[in-house]
Scaffold this active site. Structure first.
Site, PDB file in Angstrom:
ATOM      1  NE  ARG A 100      -3.637  -0.652  -1.361  1.00 44.51           N
ATOM      2  CZ  ARG A 100      -2.457  -0.315  -0.830  1.00 44.51           C
ATOM      3  NH1 ARG A 100      -2.433   0.339   0.316  1.00 44.51           N
ATOM      4  NH2 ARG A 100      -1.326  -0.621  -1.428  1.00 44.51           N
ATOM      5  CE  LYS A 101      -2.868   7.572  -2.341  1.00 40.86           C
ATOM      6  NZ  LYS A 101      -1.787   8.577  -2.191  1.00 40.86           N
ATOM      7  CG  ASP A 121       5.772   7.497   2.527  1.00 37.07           C
ATOM      8  OD1 ASP A 121       6.220   8.286   3.372  1.00 37.07           O
ATOM      9  OD2 ASP A 121       5.054   6.526   2.816  1.00 37.07           O
ATOM     10  CB  THR A 168      -0.573   8.859   2.712  1.00 33.92           C
ATOM     11  OG1 THR A 168       0.466   7.898   2.742  1.00 33.92           O
ATOM     12  CG2 THR A 168      -1.109   9.090   4.120  1.00 33.92           C
ATOM     13  CG  ASP A 175       5.682   8.551  -5.086  1.00 32.39           C
ATOM     14  OD1 ASP A 175       4.514   8.350  -4.656  1.00 32.39           O
ATOM     15  OD2 ASP A 175       6.672   7.939  -4.660  1.00 32.39           O
ATOM     16  CD  GLN A 198       1.516   5.703   5.493  1.00 39.55           C
ATOM     17  OE1 GLN A 198       2.293   4.992   6.129  1.00 39.55           O
ATOM     18  NE2 GLN A 198       1.942   6.613   4.608  1.00 39.55           N
ATOM     19  CB  SER A 199       0.039  -1.228   2.793  1.00 32.28           C
ATOM     20  OG  SER A 199       1.303  -1.061   2.169  1.00 32.28           O
ATOM     21  CG  ASP A 235       1.571   9.535  -2.121  1.00 32.38           C
ATOM     22  OD1 ASP A 235       0.879   8.963  -1.249  1.00 32.38           O
ATOM     23  OD2 ASP A 235       2.650   9.074  -2.555  1.00 32.38           O
TER      24      ASP A 235
END
Length: 404
Positions: free
Chosen positions: A344-345, A247, A287, A370, A289-290, A245
């Site tokens: 999307r995870k 961030d 990642t 995280d 990224q919304s 991931d």
């Protein structure tokens, strides 16, 4: 960072005998694809997306194979074929391609592969302005089949090249990979040998630096070597991977990080990524990224940020082989991004895309994230997982026996 790779593919392949009567040596089948496809796949790990094939002998076969090779690569690539007008030698092939080559480019042999942390070589050579041109070297226990390369004691300066040494002697050899700039053309003519003419001239003028790295090496110059490559390359180059991931893992999560001014590297991230690259793992970023869907930044902003981030990682001697992002969110303020997505995870779509593109062994691969959604996605994709919260990515990597 350098993005262009020129590859010497014009040799006669005489030592392979009848095997090269119908195909040039770089197109010899190794496993389920041509040797050249394996080589270009390996170079793509380190950001190369522009390839110039320096062809001569049976150049029509090289040209006919371009689309077949492109289809086997995990990422898009520009592929140009430069055909020498006559048998010009390895240096002459470079001379005739001059107009196609960037100011700085990598050159490599099309009949050997050195699977190492190439980012270390490129980063070291880019930082050190002492030499305009560089050669990547390997240490071997027996110089019987090779010519030796000498380095000045205490520096990176290449001092000499010598013919094959006595059996049993250890030393440094040419890996067949070079980082060059256009100053090399001061030493190149329309018909010459890179190995016998150009490199010794560069060394004699103090214009050639060398760096020694370890890694898997295989050439296909002899029938036995070609047979070994067919067995070894699928085992050596179809690697496990580490999925990260972004961030909260490689950078501090300040919330909706879409520009460089808000991007702060996590502690120890460069040594951790270098360790993973050294150990031969593919390293990917997946990642959500919304922030795009929420209007905090655009997809172009994100792409620019990630190009800079990956370039910075490579400048620190590591690599990110590839990355994926998902900008959608089911309650996005921006309507065009308002949707559910299996990418999307905790969905596995981004992971599945990378597994398919890079032929990843899931059972030996890891995901570090995280958030619980990261762990759920990794487990659903069949990966080993770790939560990056109480420990940093660096602490996890340097504490795991798998990465020792």
């Amino acid at each position: 960072m350098v993005r262009q790779c020129a590859i010497l593919v014009g040799g006669l392949g005489t030592r392979l005998g009848a095997l090269t009567q119908a195909l040039p040596k770089p197109l010899m089948p190794c496993g389920d694809r041509p040797f050249l496809a394996w080589l270009m796949r390996e170079m793509q790990r380190f950001g190369f997306d522009d390839f110039v094939l320096l062809a001569g002998h049976m150049s029509d076969e090289i040209e006919n194979a371009v689309e077949q090779i492109r289809a086997r690569l995990p990422k898009p690539a520009r592929i140009t074929v430069s055909v020498e007008p006559f048998r010009a030698g390895t240096g002459g092939a470079l001379h005739h391609a001059r107009a196609l080559l960037d100011e700085r480019f990598v050159l490599c042999n099309g009949d050997s592969i050195f699977a190492c942390n190439l980012a270390r070589f490129l980063a070291h050579a880019t930082r050190d302005a002492s030499f305009p041109n560089w050669i990547l070297l390997r240490a071997v226990d027996d110089l019987d089949r090779y010519g030796a390369v000498s380095l000045d004691e205490g520096s990176d300066r290449v001092t000499s090249f010598q013919a094959r040494s006595d059996a049993g002697s250890a030393g440094l050899i040419n890996s067949g990979i070079y980082l060059l700039d256009h100053s090399v053309f001061d030493h190149v003519s329309e018909s010459c040998s890179l190995e016998q003419d150009v490199l010794p001239r560069l060394a004699g003028g103090g214009e050639l630096g060398g760096l020694v790295l370890d890694g898997y090496f295989r050439d296909i110059g002899l029938p036995g070597d070609l047979a070994a490559a067919g067995e070894e390359l699928p085992r050596q180059l179809v690697r496990p991977a580490v999925f990260l991931d972004r961030d909260g893992v490689i950078n501090v999560d300040h919330g909706w990080v879409g520009t460089r001014d808000r991007f702060e590297w996590a502690d120890g991230v460069f040594p951790a990524l270098q360790r993973l690259t050294d150990r031969g793992y593919h390293v990917f970023i997946v990642t959500n990224q919304s922030g795009v869907a929420r209007g905090h930044y655009s997809e172009d902003d994100l792409d620019s940020l990630m190009r800079w981030a990956i370039g910075t990682i490579r400048a620190n001697g590591a690599t990110i082989d590839d990355w994926r992002y998902c900008p959608t969110h089911p309650s996005a303020p921006l309507e065009r991004y308002r949707s559910e997505s299996p990418r999307r995870k905790p969905g596995t779509g981004m992971i599945d895309e990378l597994v398919a593109a890079w032929e990843i062994d899931r059972t030996q691969s890891f995901l570090f994230g995280d958030q619980p959604s990261d762990i759920t996605a990794g487990q659903a994709a069949g990966l080993q997982t770790s939560l990056v919260q109480e420990q940093t990515l660096a602490e996890i990597v340097f504490g795991r026996s798998a990465f020792a």
